[in-house]
Scaffold this active site. Sequence first.
Site, PDB file in Angstrom:
ATOM      1  N   HIS A 169      35.974  24.578  43.330  1.00  0.00           N
ATOM      2  CA  HIS A 169      36.102  26.023  43.100  1.00  0.00           C
ATOM      3  C   HIS A 169      35.269  26.499  41.919  1.00  0.00           C
ATOM      4  CE1 HIS A 169      39.513  27.029  45.877  1.00  0.00           C
ATOM      5  NE2 HIS A 169      39.559  25.709  45.889  1.00  0.00           N
ATOM      6  N   ASP A 381      30.774  31.438  36.329  1.00  0.00           N
ATOM      7  CA  ASP A 381      31.975  31.486  37.167  1.00  0.00           C
ATOM      8  C   ASP A 381      31.630  30.872  38.516  1.00  0.00           C
ATOM      9  OD1 ASP A 381      34.609  32.220  37.693  1.00  0.00           O
ATOM     10  OD2 ASP A 381      34.336  34.245  36.918  1.00  0.00           O
TER      11      ASP A 381
HETATM   12  P1  ADQ Z   1      39.752  31.947  38.261  1.00  0.00           P
HETATM   13  O1  ADQ Z   1      38.991  31.396  37.117  1.00  0.00           O
HETATM   14  O2  ADQ Z   1      41.199  32.112  38.064  1.00  0.00           O
HETATM   15  O3  ADQ Z   1      39.515  31.102  39.603  1.00  0.00           O
HETATM   16  P2  ADQ Z   1      38.942  34.498  39.651  1.00  0.00           P
HETATM   17  O4  ADQ Z   1      38.182  34.060  40.841  1.00  0.00           O
HETATM   18  O5  ADQ Z   1      38.385  35.726  39.050  1.00  0.00           O
HETATM   19  O6  ADQ Z   1      39.041  33.407  38.522  1.00  0.00           O
HETATM   20  O7  ADQ Z   1      40.433  34.793  40.103  1.00  0.00           O
HETATM   21  C1  ADQ Z   1      41.370  35.370  39.232  1.00  0.00           C
HETATM   22  C2  ADQ Z   1      42.562  35.869  40.043  1.00  0.00           C
HETATM   23  O8  ADQ Z   1      43.583  36.263  39.135  1.00  0.00           O
HETATM   24  C3  ADQ Z   1      42.219  37.069  40.895  1.00  0.00           C
HETATM   25  O9  ADQ Z   1      42.729  36.884  42.197  1.00  0.00           O
HETATM   26  C4  ADQ Z   1      42.919  38.239  40.207  1.00  0.00           C
HETATM   27  O10 ADQ Z   1      43.476  39.201  41.075  1.00  0.00           O
HETATM   28  C5  ADQ Z   1      44.047  37.563  39.458  1.00  0.00           C
HETATM   29  N1  ADQ Z   1      44.289  38.342  38.239  1.00  0.00           N
HETATM   30  C6  ADQ Z   1      43.408  38.579  37.276  1.00  0.00           C
HETATM   31  N2  ADQ Z   1      43.960  39.356  36.333  1.00  0.00           N
HETATM   32  C7  ADQ Z   1      45.222  39.617  36.698  1.00  0.00           C
HETATM   33  C8  ADQ Z   1      46.304  40.332  36.115  1.00  0.00           C
HETATM   34  N3  ADQ Z   1      46.230  40.937  34.927  1.00  0.00           N
HETATM   35  N4  ADQ Z   1      47.462  40.361  36.758  1.00  0.00           N
HETATM   36  C9  ADQ Z   1      47.580  39.738  37.936  1.00  0.00           C
HETATM   37  N5  ADQ Z   1      46.595  39.037  38.528  1.00  0.00           N
HETATM   38  C10 ADQ Z   1      45.435  38.963  37.912  1.00  0.00           C
HETATM   39  C11 ADQ Z   1      38.787  29.906  39.950  1.00  0.00           C
HETATM   40  C12 ADQ Z   1      37.300  29.892  39.606  1.00  0.00           C
HETATM   41  C13 ADQ Z   1      36.618  31.124  40.187  1.00  0.00           C
HETATM   42  C14 ADQ Z   1      36.842  31.161  41.706  1.00  0.00           C
HETATM   43  C15 ADQ Z   1      38.318  30.982  42.037  1.00  0.00           C
HETATM   44  C16 ADQ Z   1      38.535  30.802  43.545  1.00  0.00           C
HETATM   45  O11 ADQ Z   1      37.108  29.849  38.192  1.00  0.00           O
HETATM   46  O12 ADQ Z   1      35.233  31.125  39.906  1.00  0.00           O
HETATM   47  O13 ADQ Z   1      36.404  32.394  42.215  1.00  0.00           O
HETATM   48  O14 ADQ Z   1      38.863  29.842  41.393  1.00  0.00           O
HETATM   49  O15 ADQ Z   1      37.762  29.754  44.049  1.00  0.00           O
END
Ligand code: ADQ
Length: 499
Positions: A169, A381
Amino acid sequence: MSGSGKKIVAVSNRLPITVKRGDSGLEIKSGAGGLVTALAPVLRNRGGTWIGWLGHSGTLEIEGLLEKASIDTGYELYPVWLTEDEVNNYYHGFSNEVLWPLYHDLQTRCRFEPRYWDFYLAVNKKFAAAVETKSTEEDFVWVHDYHLTHLARELKERGVSRKTGFFLHIPFPTLDIFLRLPWRRQILEAMLEYDLVGFQTLRDRRHFVQCVQSLVPGARIRGRGQVLKATYRGRELRIGTFPISIDYRGFATDAASEPVSTTAWYLHEALPERQVILGVDRLDYTKGIPERLWAFETALERYPELKEKVTLVQVVVPSREDVEEYKALKAEIDGLVGKINGRFTSSGWVPIHYLYRSLDRTELLAYYRLAEIALVTPLKDGMNLVCKEYCACNIEGKGVLVLSEFAGAAAQLHRWALMVNPYDVINVSDAIHKAFTMGRKERRSRMSRMRANIRRQDIFWWVNSFLQAAFSSKLDAFPQVIEDYIPDQQKILVRKFHP
Ligand code: ADQ
């Protein structure tokens, strides 16, 4: 769907549930992320199992709750229990202090502690034992993420034969960075023990292929397109690119719902005559939050007309709070927000609204829906789902996405987002200004194309393509819809890709 009928055993560090103490004792809640949404029906239809750590030490009470949760979700949840030492060394140690920073190009943050490695292997063994117990030779074992690169190898060492797939991921670093890892050969060789290895982008896969070609004598990789073939130790495997996505329709439908519309209206009413700039991130140094705040400050300095006309709503979700580095990051963000607000606040206008908490779905979607600009500027990311969620929820098409060149999502969205180098505060401040002044027609046209792209390649498409790559006998027919992206050379497509 490919490989239909095969039972799927999903394996990830954490089970897709949260355990919390409520008024009536411990409560289990099912996770709401895209991965769960997409995999749940597949697991349910085929009678699947999800194996993972609970993020919690085991009690009899939890075991009882898990059984009930398995009935509710429609597939089995099978816990792997970890000791405190294992959590400290395998999870906080090797996963979060070695692989996480290294794979995000932040090698100076790594702690290459030899003890971590021993625990990493031991926990991967433990997961392999769980997979052996909960699967048969007929099943497909789908392993998720950097915590478990050794699982296929450990299965083989136990003499357990399974068809296995692995999806990373997070990004995969360049050879130059990967070479720092004291266990570089072992990790690569272990990854080659899977039958399918998947990456988020062509960038990551290119780095992996280069590392394998340089460090693993005897491994051969050939082909082009979305899925490559490789030979290693007398067997064949596949190496593919599968950009993860979101449940687009779920987000778009919920964003249009009454509760979200009302919440969005109230929130924007509190910020009249202003464009809302939104940042939503987990607390993590890879997300570039201090750099973004600095860029916002630079924008206010360089473009005084933004004053009183924009509000940055920065939402930070608490994460890994017990780790010193994350505490320091939180303190840095607190300080920067205070400094910028102290410097620019005027009567009736506070430039940054800072929320340090997790939002419920209605509130999160309301912010996505109301924000005129989203600032998604990670330093690196794997993909970044926030930018895709923002577009899906932008049902009026009025939003502008400012996106980091180093997010995996850049490969899909670079034509229509305003692309920035998150380290370049002048560049980001210019993009903020450009977004602020962009007319309605241009906003609509850019946003509708991003939405169409994300709708086409949603999370269900992602699950399907991964399984198709694992089971399809003819890879030539595999759809070549994945684009490559290199900043300033934006036209490199997969057809030109050479492994
Ligand atoms: P993450 O590093 O966690 O994931 P991301 O893909 O942006 O990063 O996902 C974050 C998730 O958290 C999103 O679904 C978002 O809705 C949720 N979120 C963020 N802020 C929030 C808040 N204040 N309240 C509730 N929910 C919140 C890792 C990798 C990424 C990759 C994903 C999936 O680092 O690059 O995209 O896995 O493979």
